[in-house]
Design an enzyme around this catalytic site. Structure first.
Site, PDB file in Angstrom:
ATOM      1  N   ALA A  93      15.313   0.413 -16.288  1.00 64.52           N
ATOM      2  CA  ALA A  93      16.544  -0.289 -15.903  1.00 64.52           C
ATOM      3  C   ALA A  93      16.274  -1.239 -14.737  1.00 64.52           C
ATOM      4  CB  ALA A  93      17.637   0.717 -15.533  1.00 64.52           C
TER       5      ALA A  93
ATOM      6  N   TYR B  82      13.383   3.543 -14.095  1.00 58.10           N
ATOM      7  CA  TYR B  82      12.298   2.554 -14.002  1.00 58.10           C
ATOM      8  C   TYR B  82      12.584   1.350 -14.903  1.00 58.10           C
ATOM      9  CZ  TYR B  82       7.904   0.299 -15.357  1.00 58.10           C
ATOM     10  OH  TYR B  82       6.938  -0.636 -15.663  1.00 58.10           O
TER      11      TYR B  82
ATOM     12  N   LYS C 230      13.383  -2.650 -13.992  1.00 53.98           N
ATOM     13  CA  LYS C 230      12.561  -3.770 -14.470  1.00 53.98           C
ATOM     14  C   LYS C 230      13.418  -4.763 -15.252  1.00 53.98           C
ATOM     15  CE  LYS C 230       8.652  -4.276 -14.161  1.00 53.98           C
ATOM     16  NZ  LYS C 230       7.861  -4.943 -13.072  1.00 53.98           N
TER      17      LYS C 230
ATOM     18  N   THR D 239       7.715  -5.254 -18.586  1.00 51.75           N
ATOM     19  CA  THR D 239       7.265  -4.186 -19.488  1.00 51.75           C
ATOM     20  C   THR D 239       8.072  -4.156 -20.780  1.00 51.75           C
ATOM     21  OG1 THR D 239       7.350  -1.767 -19.712  1.00 51.75           O
ATOM     22  CG2 THR D 239       8.745  -2.696 -18.046  1.00 51.75           C
ATOM     23  N   ASP D 240       7.442  -3.661 -21.841  1.00 51.79           N
ATOM     24  CA  ASP D 240       8.174  -3.493 -23.110  1.00 51.79           C
ATOM     25  C   ASP D 240       9.259  -2.425 -22.988  1.00 51.79           C
ATOM     26  OD1 ASP D 240       6.561  -1.223 -22.997  1.00 51.79           O
ATOM     27  OD2 ASP D 240       5.651  -1.507 -24.973  1.00 51.79           O
ATOM     28  N   GLU D 241       9.214  -1.625 -21.898  1.00 48.64           N
ATOM     29  CA  GLU D 241      10.203  -0.552 -21.746  1.00 48.64           C
ATOM     30  C   GLU D 241      11.621  -1.096 -21.562  1.00 48.64           C
ATOM     31  OE1 GLU D 241       8.952   2.864 -19.472  1.00 48.64           O
ATOM     32  OE2 GLU D 241       6.852   2.371 -19.797  1.00 48.64           O
TER      33      GLU D 241
ATOM     34  N   ASN E  97       0.806  10.366 -28.386  1.00 45.24           N
ATOM     35  CA  ASN E  97       0.199  10.901 -27.158  1.00 45.24           C
ATOM     36  C   ASN E  97      -0.857  11.951 -27.498  1.00 45.24           C
ATOM     37  OD1 ASN E  97       1.879   9.263 -25.691  1.00 45.24           O
ATOM     38  ND2 ASN E  97       3.396  10.863 -25.289  1.00 45.24           N
TER      39      ASN E  97
ATOM     40  N   HIS F 131      13.173  10.772 -22.880  1.00 41.46           N
ATOM     41  CA  HIS F 131      11.836  10.304 -23.284  1.00 41.46           C
ATOM     42  C   HIS F 131      11.880   9.308 -24.444  1.00 41.46           C
ATOM     43  CE1 HIS F 131       7.426  11.873 -23.869  1.00 41.46           C
ATOM     44  NE2 HIS F 131       7.492  10.575 -23.640  1.00 41.46           N
TER      45      HIS F 131
ATOM     46  N   VAL G  36       1.096  18.067 -22.129  1.00 37.22           N
ATOM     47  CA  VAL G  36       1.663  17.111 -23.084  1.00 37.22           C
ATOM     48  C   VAL G  36       3.169  17.356 -23.145  1.00 37.22           C
ATOM     49  CG1 VAL G  36       1.753  16.503 -25.541  1.00 37.22           C
ATOM     50  CG2 VAL G  36      -0.451  16.859 -24.416  1.00 37.22           C
TER      51      VAL G  36
ATOM     52  N   LEU H 211       0.831  -1.217   0.000  1.00 39.14           N
ATOM     53  CA  LEU H 211       0.000   0.000   0.000  1.00 39.14           C
ATOM     54  C   LEU H 211       0.859   1.259   0.000  1.00 39.14           C
ATOM     55  CD1 LEU H 211      -3.010  -0.985   2.315  1.00 39.14           C
ATOM     56  CD2 LEU H 211      -2.820  -1.143  -0.174  1.00 39.14           C
TER      57      LEU H 211
HETATM   58  P1  NAD Z   1       0.806   0.471  -9.905  1.00 41.12           P
HETATM   59  O1  NAD Z   1       1.842   1.481  -9.564  1.00 41.12           O
HETATM   60  O2  NAD Z   1      -0.591   0.906 -10.206  1.00 41.12           O
HETATM   61  O3  NAD Z   1       0.688  -0.593  -8.707  1.00 41.12           O
HETATM   62  C1  NAD Z   1       1.801  -1.113  -8.041  1.00 41.12           C
HETATM   63  C2  NAD Z   1       1.307  -1.816  -6.778  1.00 41.12           C
HETATM   64  O4  NAD Z   1       2.462  -2.396  -6.131  1.00 41.12           O
HETATM   65  C3  NAD Z   1       0.663  -0.878  -5.761  1.00 41.12           C
HETATM   66  O5  NAD Z   1      -0.517  -1.477  -5.231  1.00 41.12           O
HETATM   67  C4  NAD Z   1       1.728  -0.724  -4.670  1.00 41.12           C
HETATM   68  O6  NAD Z   1       1.186  -0.494  -3.380  1.00 41.12           O
HETATM   69  C5  NAD Z   1       2.424  -2.075  -4.751  1.00 41.12           C
HETATM   70  N1  NAD Z   1       3.805  -2.030  -4.254  1.00 41.12           N
HETATM   71  C6  NAD Z   1       4.767  -1.115  -4.558  1.00 41.12           C
HETATM   72  N2  NAD Z   1       5.896  -1.399  -3.888  1.00 41.12           N
HETATM   73  C7  NAD Z   1       5.659  -2.518  -3.165  1.00 41.12           C
HETATM   74  C8  NAD Z   1       6.445  -3.314  -2.285  1.00 41.12           C
HETATM   75  N3  NAD Z   1       7.717  -2.988  -2.003  1.00 41.12           N
HETATM   76  N4  NAD Z   1       5.896  -4.413  -1.733  1.00 41.12           N
HETATM   77  C9  NAD Z   1       4.591  -4.738  -1.998  1.00 41.12           C
HETATM   78  N5  NAD Z   1       3.799  -4.018  -2.812  1.00 41.12           N
HETATM   79  C10 NAD Z   1       4.326  -2.926  -3.392  1.00 41.12           C
HETATM   80  O7  NAD Z   1       1.422  -0.366 -11.103  1.00 41.12           O
HETATM   81  P2  NAD Z   1       0.704  -1.044 -12.357  1.00 41.12           P
HETATM   82  O8  NAD Z   1       0.569  -0.043 -13.436  1.00 41.12           O
HETATM   83  O9  NAD Z   1      -0.487  -1.806 -11.900  1.00 41.12           O
HETATM   84  O10 NAD Z   1       1.842  -2.066 -12.805  1.00 41.12           O
HETATM   85  C11 NAD Z   1       1.904  -3.373 -12.260  1.00 41.12           C
HETATM   86  C12 NAD Z   1       3.083  -4.103 -12.864  1.00 41.12           C
HETATM   87  O11 NAD Z   1       2.951  -4.167 -14.275  1.00 41.12           O
HETATM   88  C13 NAD Z   1       4.417  -3.421 -12.606  1.00 41.12           C
HETATM   89  O12 NAD Z   1       5.380  -4.420 -12.339  1.00 41.12           O
HETATM   90  C14 NAD Z   1       4.739  -2.707 -13.913  1.00 41.12           C
HETATM   91  O13 NAD Z   1       6.129  -2.609 -14.096  1.00 41.12           O
HETATM   92  C15 NAD Z   1       4.095  -3.641 -14.912  1.00 41.12           C
HETATM   93  N6  NAD Z   1       3.634  -3.034 -16.164  1.00 41.12           N
HETATM   94  C16 NAD Z   1       2.807  -1.943 -16.144  1.00 41.12           C
HETATM   95  C17 NAD Z   1       2.330  -1.416 -17.343  1.00 41.12           C
HETATM   96  C18 NAD Z   1       1.384  -0.244 -17.352  1.00 41.12           C
HETATM   97  O14 NAD Z   1       1.042   0.255 -18.417  1.00 41.12           O
HETATM   98  N7  NAD Z   1       0.883   0.222 -16.213  1.00 41.12           N
HETATM   99  C19 NAD Z   1       2.722  -1.982 -18.557  1.00 41.12           C
HETATM  100  C20 NAD Z   1       3.572  -3.098 -18.544  1.00 41.12           C
HETATM  101  C21 NAD Z   1       4.013  -3.618 -17.333  1.00 41.12           C
HETATM  102  P1  TYD Z   2       2.902   7.284 -18.871  1.00 42.63           P
HETATM  103  O1  TYD Z   2       1.439   7.073 -18.696  1.00 42.63           O
HETATM  104  O2  TYD Z   2       3.680   7.900 -17.748  1.00 42.63           O
HETATM  105  O3  TYD Z   2       3.510   5.862 -19.286  1.00 42.63           O
HETATM  106  P2  TYD Z   2       5.011   5.487 -19.839  1.00 42.63           P
HETATM  107  O4  TYD Z   2       5.918   6.632 -19.590  1.00 42.63           O
HETATM  108  O5  TYD Z   2       5.354   4.303 -18.998  1.00 42.63           O
HETATM  109  O6  TYD Z   2       4.822   5.171 -21.293  1.00 42.63           O
HETATM  110  O7  TYD Z   2       3.144   8.183 -20.150  1.00 42.63           O
HETATM  111  C1  TYD Z   2       2.667   7.799 -21.415  1.00 42.63           C
HETATM  112  C2  TYD Z   2       3.162   8.800 -22.425  1.00 42.63           C
HETATM  113  O8  TYD Z   2       2.528  10.065 -22.166  1.00 42.63           O
HETATM  114  C3  TYD Z   2       4.642   9.064 -22.346  1.00 42.63           C
HETATM  115  O9  TYD Z   2       5.142   9.272 -23.670  1.00 42.63           O
HETATM  116  C4  TYD Z   2       4.766  10.343 -21.542  1.00 42.63           C
HETATM  117  C5  TYD Z   2       3.496  11.090 -21.908  1.00 42.63           C
HETATM  118  N1  TYD Z   2       2.938  11.947 -20.855  1.00 42.63           N
HETATM  119  C6  TYD Z   2       2.618  13.282 -21.145  1.00 42.63           C
HETATM  120  O10 TYD Z   2       2.822  13.769 -22.277  1.00 42.63           O
HETATM  121  N2  TYD Z   2       2.078  14.061 -20.155  1.00 42.63           N
HETATM  122  C7  TYD Z   2       1.868  13.578 -18.895  1.00 42.63           C
HETATM  123  O11 TYD Z   2       1.398  14.340 -18.021  1.00 42.63           O
HETATM  124  C8  TYD Z   2       2.183  12.203 -18.604  1.00 42.63           C
HETATM  125  C9  TYD Z   2       1.956  11.617 -17.241  1.00 42.63           C
HETATM  126  C10 TYD Z   2       2.699  11.428 -19.640  1.00 42.63           C
END
Ligand code: NAD
Ligand code: TYD
Length: 339
Positions: free
Chosen positions: A155, A153, A157, A125-127, A252, A279, A209, A35
């Site tokens: 790095a 981030y 992952k 992640t694809d990142e 975006n 970026h 943006v 949390l």
């Molecule tokens: P999020 O930030 O919404 O949720 C992360 C959750 O992990 C939160 O509930 C937080 O409380 C919990 N958490 C953080 N540190 C913790 C710790 N030390 N111990 C236990 N719990 C902890 O993230 P999300 O967007 O749901 O992403 C989930 C996973 O999917 C991540 O590993 C992220 O790298 C991966 N991912 C996300 C996306 C995306 O678009 N959001 C895409 C590809 C992969």
């Molecule tokens: P984000 O949702 O942070 O995901 P990620 O960086 O993991 O792809 O951002 C998505 C894209 O949107 C990214 O190219 C950064 C851009 N962005 C903005 O232009 N403005 C914003 O306020 C945010 C949060 C992201």
């Protein structure tokens, strides 16, 4: 079957918990979540009293807590969503990213070795592949694209992915890794692009943006991601990496304009702000492997998914308004006071 879902109070983890309850009601789920600011127990309210669901507040990097949990629960499957997930925050403060994303993953892997499990799945992640140039639309990330990260981030992952694969090679731990493109949908924390733009547009606030807005992301509806993870967990091959994405590339700017159109708000809300350092230009996944090997295909087209998502934010205002007001952070104390 018993699953530990780490990070289940976050965006994708909570959607995955709901997916499991719907599609595998016979399974027991334990959500382990620290949390942090990104974890929201209000999200899990629909399952909090479900006898097949248990919530444990704890840090994946806390070795004693994790070992005690494994000893007590003897889980079959671990799905690790727990992570620090926001690129901009990793630029401000990388340290917690290394602690949770790398050290936390290592603690989970050690627990899996010590207590034995059927499968550990790492949600990545694809990142980790870095980015693609805008002028080469023919290029996509495959599972063999070299790791080439841009942000603290990504790095962290990538480091975690390599550890997971090393535990497979060295210790024969049964693991799988999935690398997904950008998700969107319900319960997305309003610091990320899509929910940030929806909540700000509704308040007639400026929409920041970054740079020129030409950066491209490959958007996947969160439920499609959950379905893919579920397939990999149950049917994937040990030691394999699977890319997940649905060929939904958008700049975006296109995404922001789509949201504005749907909300009937003017494009004059768009404000171009200083670009994110380092970026990434374009992400694009080649999902051939998961399609051929496991039969996965995304079910939701971007135009439908974004409409449903905007509608969800309109009909679930209290969820994100509590976040913006910071109220959700008191929820755990309120729920658990005296328990
Ligand atoms: P999020 O930030 O919404 O949720 C992360 C959750 O992990 C939160 O509930 C937080 O409380 C919990 N958490 C953080 N540190 C913790 C710790 N030390 N111990 C236990 N719990 C902890 O993230 P999300 O967007 O749901 O992403 C989930 C996973 O999917 C991540 O590993 C992220 O790298 C991966 N991912 C996300 C996306 C995306 O678009 N959001 C895409 C590809 C992969
Ligand atoms: P984000 O949702 O942070 O995901 P990620 O960086 O993991 O792809 O951002 C998505 C894209 O949107 C990214 O190219 C950064 C851009 N962005 C903005 O232009 N403005 C914003 O306020 C945010 C949060 C992201």
């Amino acid at each position: 079957m018993k699953l530990i879902v780490t990070g289940g109070a976050g965006f994708i983890g909570s959607n995955f918990v709901f997916y499991q309850r719907k599609h595998h009601p016979e399974d027991d789920i334990i959500c382990l979540d620290a949390l942090t600011y990104a974890g929201n127990l209000e999200t899990l309210e629909p399952v909090m009293n479900d006898p097949k669901f248990k919530f444990v507040k704890g840090d994946i990097a806390d070795r004693k807590l994790v070992y005690d949990l494994f000893e007590a629960e003897k889980p079959d499957y671990i799905v690790n969503f727990a992570a620090e997930s926001h690129v901009d925050r990793s630029i401000e403060n990388p340290e917690v990213f290394l602690r949770t994303n790398v050290m936390g993953t290592q603690v989970l892997l050690d627990a899996c070795r010590k207590y034995g499990i059927k499968r550990y799945h790492q949600v990545s992640t694809d990142e980790v592949y870095g980015d693609l140039p805008l002028d080469r639309p023919d290029l996509y990330f495959t599972e063999t694209t070299p790791i080439h990260t841009s942000s603290p981030y990504s790095a962290s992952k990538a480091a975690a992915d390599l550890l997971v694969l090393a535990y497979h090679r060295t210790f024969k731990l049964p693991v799988t890794v999935s690398r997904c493109s950008n998700n969107y949908g319900p319960y997305h924390f309003p610091e990320k692009l899509i929910p940030l733009m929806i909540s700000r547009a509704l308040a007639d606030e400026s929409l920041p943006v970054y740079g020129t807005g030409e950066n491209i992301r490959d958007w996947l509806y969160v439920e499609d991601h959950c379905a893919a993870i579920d397939l990999i967990l149950r049917k994937g091959t040990d030691g394999e990496v699977y890319n997940i994405g649905g060929h939904n590339e958008r700049t975006n700017l296109e995404v922001v304009k789509t949201i504005l159109r749907q909300l009937d708000k003017p494009e004059s809300l768009i404000t171009y702000v200083r670009d994110r350092p380092g970026h990434d230009m374009r992400y694009a996944i080649d999902p051939t492997k998961i399609h051929n090997e496991l039969g996965w295909l995304p079910a939701t087209k971007f135009d439908d998914g974004i409409r449903q998502t905007v509608e969800w934010y309109l009909s679930n205002r209290p969820w994100w308004e509590h976040i913006l007001a910071g109220e959700y952070q008191n929820y755990y104390e309120r729920m658990y006071a005296g328990r």
